[in-house]
Write an enzyme that holds these catalytic residues in place. Structure first.
Site, PDB file in Angstrom:
ATOM      1  N   TRP A   1      52.925 -78.102  84.137  1.00  0.00           N
ATOM      2  CA  TRP A   1      52.544 -78.188  85.754  1.00  0.00           C
ATOM      3  C   TRP A   1      52.128 -79.235  86.460  1.00  0.00           C
ATOM      4  O   TRP A   1      51.657 -79.449  87.460  1.00  0.00           O
ATOM      5  CB  TRP A   1      51.663 -76.859  86.326  1.00  0.00           C
ATOM      6  CG  TRP A   1      52.289 -75.637  86.236  1.00  0.00           C
ATOM      7  CD1 TRP A   1      53.699 -75.544  86.017  1.00  0.00           C
ATOM      8  CD2 TRP A   1      51.806 -74.359  86.161  1.00  0.00           C
ATOM      9  NE1 TRP A   1      54.116 -74.183  85.699  1.00  0.00           N
ATOM     10  CE2 TRP A   1      53.067 -73.445  86.252  1.00  0.00           C
ATOM     11  CE3 TRP A   1      50.679 -73.845  86.424  1.00  0.00           C
ATOM     12  CZ2 TRP A   1      52.836 -71.858  86.001  1.00  0.00           C
ATOM     13  CZ3 TRP A   1      50.531 -72.217  86.609  1.00  0.00           C
ATOM     14  CH2 TRP A   1      51.581 -71.400  86.381  1.00  0.00           C
TER      15      TRP A   1
ATOM     16  N   GLU B   1      56.478 -67.028  84.914  1.00  0.00           N
ATOM     17  CA  GLU B   1      55.359 -67.417  86.016  1.00  0.00           C
ATOM     18  C   GLU B   1      54.738 -66.278  86.394  1.00  0.00           C
ATOM     19  O   GLU B   1      54.117 -66.026  87.398  1.00  0.00           O
ATOM     20  CB  GLU B   1      56.085 -67.863  87.212  1.00  0.00           C
ATOM     21  CG  GLU B   1      56.711 -69.331  87.129  1.00  0.00           C
ATOM     22  CD  GLU B   1      57.082 -70.002  88.253  1.00  0.00           C
ATOM     23  OE1 GLU B   1      57.434 -69.594  89.575  1.00  0.00           O
ATOM     24  OE2 GLU B   1      57.096 -71.283  88.365  1.00  0.00           O
TER      25      GLU B   1
ATOM     26  N   ASN C   1      59.050 -62.674  93.488  1.00  0.00           N
ATOM     27  CA  ASN C   1      57.648 -62.427  93.057  1.00  0.00           C
ATOM     28  C   ASN C   1      57.338 -61.089  93.992  1.00  0.00           C
ATOM     29  O   ASN C   1      57.009 -61.268  95.098  1.00  0.00           O
ATOM     30  CB  ASN C   1      56.677 -63.568  93.485  1.00  0.00           C
ATOM     31  CG  ASN C   1      57.011 -64.724  92.653  1.00  0.00           C
ATOM     32  OD1 ASN C   1      57.468 -64.599  91.335  1.00  0.00           O
ATOM     33  ND2 ASN C   1      56.501 -65.974  93.167  1.00  0.00           N
TER      34      ASN C   1
ATOM     35  N   GLU D   1      57.285 -67.173 100.829  1.00  0.00           N
ATOM     36  CA  GLU D   1      56.951 -68.001  99.817  1.00  0.00           C
ATOM     37  C   GLU D   1      58.219 -69.353  99.888  1.00  0.00           C
ATOM     38  O   GLU D   1      59.384 -69.077  99.859  1.00  0.00           O
ATOM     39  CB  GLU D   1      57.093 -67.609  98.342  1.00  0.00           C
ATOM     40  CG  GLU D   1      56.925 -68.551  97.120  1.00  0.00           C
ATOM     41  CD  GLU D   1      56.137 -67.840  96.102  1.00  0.00           C
ATOM     42  OE1 GLU D   1      56.098 -66.613  96.209  1.00  0.00           O
ATOM     43  OE2 GLU D   1      56.147 -68.655  95.206  1.00  0.00           O
TER      44      GLU D   1
ATOM     45  N   HIS E   1      59.927 -83.914  89.415  1.00  0.00           N
ATOM     46  CA  HIS E   1      58.900 -83.170  89.336  1.00  0.00           C
ATOM     47  C   HIS E   1      57.441 -83.911  89.374  1.00  0.00           C
ATOM     48  O   HIS E   1      56.472 -83.899  88.450  1.00  0.00           O
ATOM     49  CB  HIS E   1      58.655 -82.152  88.135  1.00  0.00           C
ATOM     50  CG  HIS E   1      58.214 -80.672  88.809  1.00  0.00           C
ATOM     51  ND1 HIS E   1      57.100 -80.571  89.706  1.00  0.00           N
ATOM     52  CD2 HIS E   1      58.649 -79.508  88.434  1.00  0.00           C
ATOM     53  CE1 HIS E   1      57.081 -79.264  89.916  1.00  0.00           C
ATOM     54  NE2 HIS E   1      58.001 -78.764  89.175  1.00  0.00           N
TER      55      HIS E   1
ATOM     56  N   GLU F   1      62.283 -76.799  99.170  1.00  0.00           N
ATOM     57  CA  GLU F   1      60.964 -76.956  98.726  1.00  0.00           C
ATOM     58  C   GLU F   1      60.736 -78.043  98.212  1.00  0.00           C
ATOM     59  O   GLU F   1      59.481 -78.763  98.263  1.00  0.00           O
ATOM     60  CB  GLU F   1      60.908 -75.636  97.625  1.00  0.00           C
ATOM     61  CG  GLU F   1      59.723 -75.917  96.598  1.00  0.00           C
ATOM     62  CD  GLU F   1      59.869 -74.764  95.423  1.00  0.00           C
ATOM     63  OE1 GLU F   1      60.470 -73.876  95.258  1.00  0.00           O
ATOM     64  OE2 GLU F   1      58.546 -74.664  94.929  1.00  0.00           O
TER      65      GLU F   1
ATOM     66  N   ASP G   1      63.821 -77.094  87.859  1.00  0.00           N
ATOM     67  CA  ASP G   1      63.501 -76.304  89.027  1.00  0.00           C
ATOM     68  C   ASP G   1      63.808 -76.784  90.446  1.00  0.00           C
ATOM     69  O   ASP G   1      62.959 -77.481  91.079  1.00  0.00           O
ATOM     70  CB  ASP G   1      61.881 -76.162  89.068  1.00  0.00           C
ATOM     71  CG  ASP G   1      61.572 -75.056  90.175  1.00  0.00           C
ATOM     72  OD1 ASP G   1      62.520 -74.284  90.822  1.00  0.00           O
ATOM     73  OD2 ASP G   1      60.353 -74.649  90.439  1.00  0.00           O
TER      74      ASP G   1
HETATM   75  C1  GCV Z   1      59.495 -67.587  93.815  1.00  0.00           C
HETATM   76  C2  GCV Z   1      59.224 -72.217  91.755  1.00  0.00           C
HETATM   77  C3  GCV Z   1      58.854 -71.878  93.131  1.00  0.00           C
HETATM   78  C4  GCV Z   1      57.878 -70.809  93.068  1.00  0.00           C
HETATM   79  C5  GCV Z   1      59.060 -69.765  93.004  1.00  0.00           C
HETATM   80  C6  GCV Z   1      59.833 -70.259  91.569  1.00  0.00           C
HETATM   81  C7  GCV Z   1      60.780 -69.026  91.216  1.00  0.00           C
HETATM   82  O1  GCV Z   1      58.324 -72.565  90.603  1.00  0.00           O
HETATM   83  O2  GCV Z   1      57.489 -73.169  93.311  1.00  0.00           O
HETATM   84  O3  GCV Z   1      57.293 -70.626  94.570  1.00  0.00           O
HETATM   85  O4  GCV Z   1      58.529 -68.354  93.054  1.00  0.00           O
HETATM   86  O5  GCV Z   1      60.116 -71.245  91.367  1.00  0.00           O
HETATM   87  O6  GCV Z   1      61.953 -69.447  91.310  1.00  0.00           O
HETATM   88  O7  GCV Z   1      60.728 -67.924  90.943  1.00  0.00           O
END
Ligand code: GCV
Length: 689
Positions: A532, A266, A185, A137, A509, A367, A339
């Protein structure tokens, strides 16, 4: 004489440099001088230390080095003392770290005096967001180095082991001592017998290098994997399930580090699903791990669509729980309140909690900073966070000090970085992304290091010409002036450049869709959760732009200690880098420069694009000093980097112009893309990539 020197320099520049894939990272092989190593003990870790010295010694030929595991009060944890005769430490791992530092110094310059080096954080942990099917991810460097799909997915091959050893060595060389093997996750399957066997094999490869393994766990595993009716943290059967599981894990991995948990975040399950608090959930797992010395890293990355300001929520939810967590729980907090954006103020949870251990979570994988397509050196961003003053205990209470145990006693101190590693030959996708892995390790060891020093070291280790091919090279001013200095300057500017062409002045964002690469300030498909979508964050309309988090807005400012709360709240004192994070302002608002806010935005976007254009020139000029493979791979990525920076600028300026209704200043280059076209490609960005 002058002709002779010029001819020599020409020869130096014209010599071909052997192609490199980048796989050797900052540990490239150099022919070593003979050295005599005397060591006070015998173990796998000490053998590695001795071997590293013998393979990499660049010091005086025939020197004699003593490695001594011997207690010294000035040395803490796995710290070390470098002396004229060698390395002293309280632990074997300390010896290994000292040896890596000694070798690094031989290649990077600063002479070794008698000195002690102690780690800033006790646990320096990578978080791999690696899924059990091998996908990663937010990973941009190929598949997982730990997991894969297919029939042989659980077979441990020699190739696997060799790669894990290389990975362990790279981490140990920069002081990283822990790794979470799977995504937050988490799949419940990670706790099944067969996956635990693979985790055991990985842990065995990493152990001699001092890297402990940790696992991310799904809170509902007792039900999903164990078939229980509930995973309620107060249910005796659920507790017993975890106890049995912990026993099984520690039988396989005696030095297992503990669990990382993403709960009620999430869509992930958590204690709140059973009417329990985060503290009750975390403490249950902490009690289960306590007999073995394990810890729980419990993430504070929580937000719901109901609250009108996402940036306030983690603090609002966790602060009332301060003091309720066991001492082997550490609350893991992302550097900013939203984030991992290109720029955020620090999370107010740093400096907030006083009776609970808190650890920073940084994101090494890019990211939100250009994936592995863009050259963005992240150390300046992390330095900015770690050195931010929280005022928790008055001035000087930096984020670093409020998390490393120096302001309040913490049983454990830790820092995490979300890894950018995959099976790509160069590990990180972009050659320069290796510098971010390197920087994380170096800052975790010494949070006082400057970005300049880290970049300097990394460039020397990663690019300095092989001493056999060019014995004179390190000594030449030429290499320093034409390669080291400009490339370092490019790295040091690169994060600010990204902020400029993506989200200047506190914007955040405004990415398209879910891939978080390209721009999409317009992105708000029907039915999508408002938090979002970018308009939730930029709030642009004809009256102005920015998120009002002042006392008359969402009041997020009040989560900071004074004098910060008032400083952020007041337009006169709010740093302009955070302006639109905290304020909604008219387009014609007068900036410190005397320009209007709209003009200032235009100049920032323009500046970012110009900076990247300049990076291309820096790199092209560096060609004679880099091997052809790494040169052309970076060159090609910089071309794309520039094209995408241009897209960011055009998309944001043309979109916001619909609201500002003001002209783009005439000394700013005109957009070269049409907004309509850019809006059409937003959802296709991933394929476009
Ligand atoms: C692993 C953000 C990312 C998700 C990530 C999340 C987190 O929202 O886009 O991919 O999930 O952070 O840190 O848990």
């Amino acid at each position: 004489m002058r002709t002779l020197i010029s001819a020599f320099m020409l020869l130096f520049v014209a010599l071909p440099v052997k192609a490199e894939t980048g796989h050797d990272l900052w540990l490239r092989k150099h022919s070593a001088n003979p050295v005599k190593v005397v060591c006070s003990g015998n173990s796998a870790t000490l053998s590695i230390a001795m071997n590293e010295l013998q393979q990499g010694w660049q010091g005086e030929t025939g020197a004699s080095i003593v490695l001594a595991v011997k207690p010294d009060k000035s040395i803490k944890g796995d710290g070390y003392k470098l002396t004229a005769s060698g390395v002293q430490a309280n632990t074997e791992l300390g010896i290994l770290y000292g040896v890596y530092e000694l070798l690094r110094r031989q290649q990077t310059g600063p002479p070794v005096k008698e000195e002690v080096s102690n780690p800033s954080y006790e646990r320096r942990v990578l978080n791999h967001w690696d899924n059990l099917d091998g996908s990663v991810e937010r990973g941009y460097a190929g598949h997982s180095i730990f997991w894969r799909s297919g029939e042989d997915s659980l077979a441990v091959t020699e190739k696997d082991k060799a790669l894990w050893l290389e990975y362990a060595r790279a981490n140990a060389s920069i002081g990283i001592n822990g790794t979470v093997l799977n995504n937050v996750n988490a799949s419940p399957k990670i706790l099944s017998g067969e996956y635990l066997m693979r985790a055991k094999a990985i842990a065995e490869a990493l152990r001699p290098y001092g890297i402990r393994s940790y696992l991310s766990v799904k809170f509902s595993s007792p039900s999903l994997l164990g078939g229980l009716k509930t995973s309620d943290p107060l249910d005796p059967q659920a507790i017993q399930w975890w106890e049995t599981k912990a026993k099984e894990i520690y039988r396989l991995i005696p030095d297992f580090g503990g669990f990382l948990v993403k709960a009620n975040s999430e869509g992930q399950p958590g204690p709140q699903d059973y009417g329990r608090t985060h503290a009750q959930g975390a403490n249950m797992l902490a009690d289960v791990l306590k007999p073995y010395g394990g810890i729980v890293m419990w993430r504070a990355f929580v937000y719901s669509s109901e609250d009108k300001d996402r940036a306030r929520q983690a603090y609002a939810e966790f602060m009332p729980l301060d003091g309720q967590f066991r001492d082997n729980v550490i609350i893991q907090v992302k550097n900013g309140p939203v984030d991992f954006q290109p720029r955020e103020p620090f999370s107010p949870l740093f400096g907030g909690m006083k009776k609970t251990s808190v650890m920073p979570e940084l994101q090494i994988t890019q990211e939100y900073l250009g994936h592995s397509f863009q050259l963005v050196f992240l150390a300046p961003m992390w330095e900015e966070t770690l050195q931010s003053d929280t005022y928790q205990e008055g001035p000087g209470s930096t984020v670093a000090r409020s998390t490393n145990g120096s302001l309040f006693p913490q049983k454990y101190s830790a820092i995490a970085g979300v890894a950018n590693i995959g099976i790509d030959a160069n590990w990180c996708g972009h050659h320069f992304a290796q510098a971010n892995w390197y920087a994380f390790g170096r800052l975790a060891w010494n949070s006082g290091l400057t970005s300049d020093r880290i970049a300097d070291e990394w460039i020397r280790l990663t690019f300095s010409p092989n001493s056999k091919e060019r014995p004179d090279a390190l000594k030449t001013r030429d290499w320093q002036e034409k390669f080291l200095i400009p490339v370092k300057e490019m790295m040091l500017q690169s994060r600010e450049a990204a902020v400029n062409y993506m989200m200047p002045l506190g914007l955040h964002h405004i990415f398209a869709g879910t891939h978080h690469y390209g721009p999409g300030p317009w992105y708000a498909p029907k039915g999508t959760r408002p938090d979002w979508t970018p308009p939730y964050y930029h709030q642009a309309d004809t009256s102005g732009i920015g998120f009002d988090r002042t006392r008359s807005g969402s009041n997020a400012v009040s989560q900071y200690h004074e004098p910060l709360a008032s400083q952020f709240n007041d337009l006169k004192t709010c740093p302009e880098i955070y302006l639109l994070w905290f304020h909604h302002l008219p387009w014609t608002y007068k900036m410190k420069s005397g320009r209007t806010l709209w003009d200032e935005l235009c100049y920032h976007y323009e500046k970012g694009v110009v900076q990247v254009r300049q990076f291309q020139k820096v790199w092209d000029r560096a060609e004679p000093y880099v091997d052809a493979q790494r040169f052309s791979e970076v060159q090609s990525r910089l071309r794309r980097h520039y094209r995408d920076a241009q897209i960011w600028k055009d998309a944001c300026l043309l979109y916001f112009q619909q609201f500002s209704r003001l002209p783009i200043p005439y000394d700013v280059e005109r957009p070269v893309n049409d907004l309509e076209d850019l809006m059409k490609i937003d959802l296709k960005w991933l394929h476009h990539n």
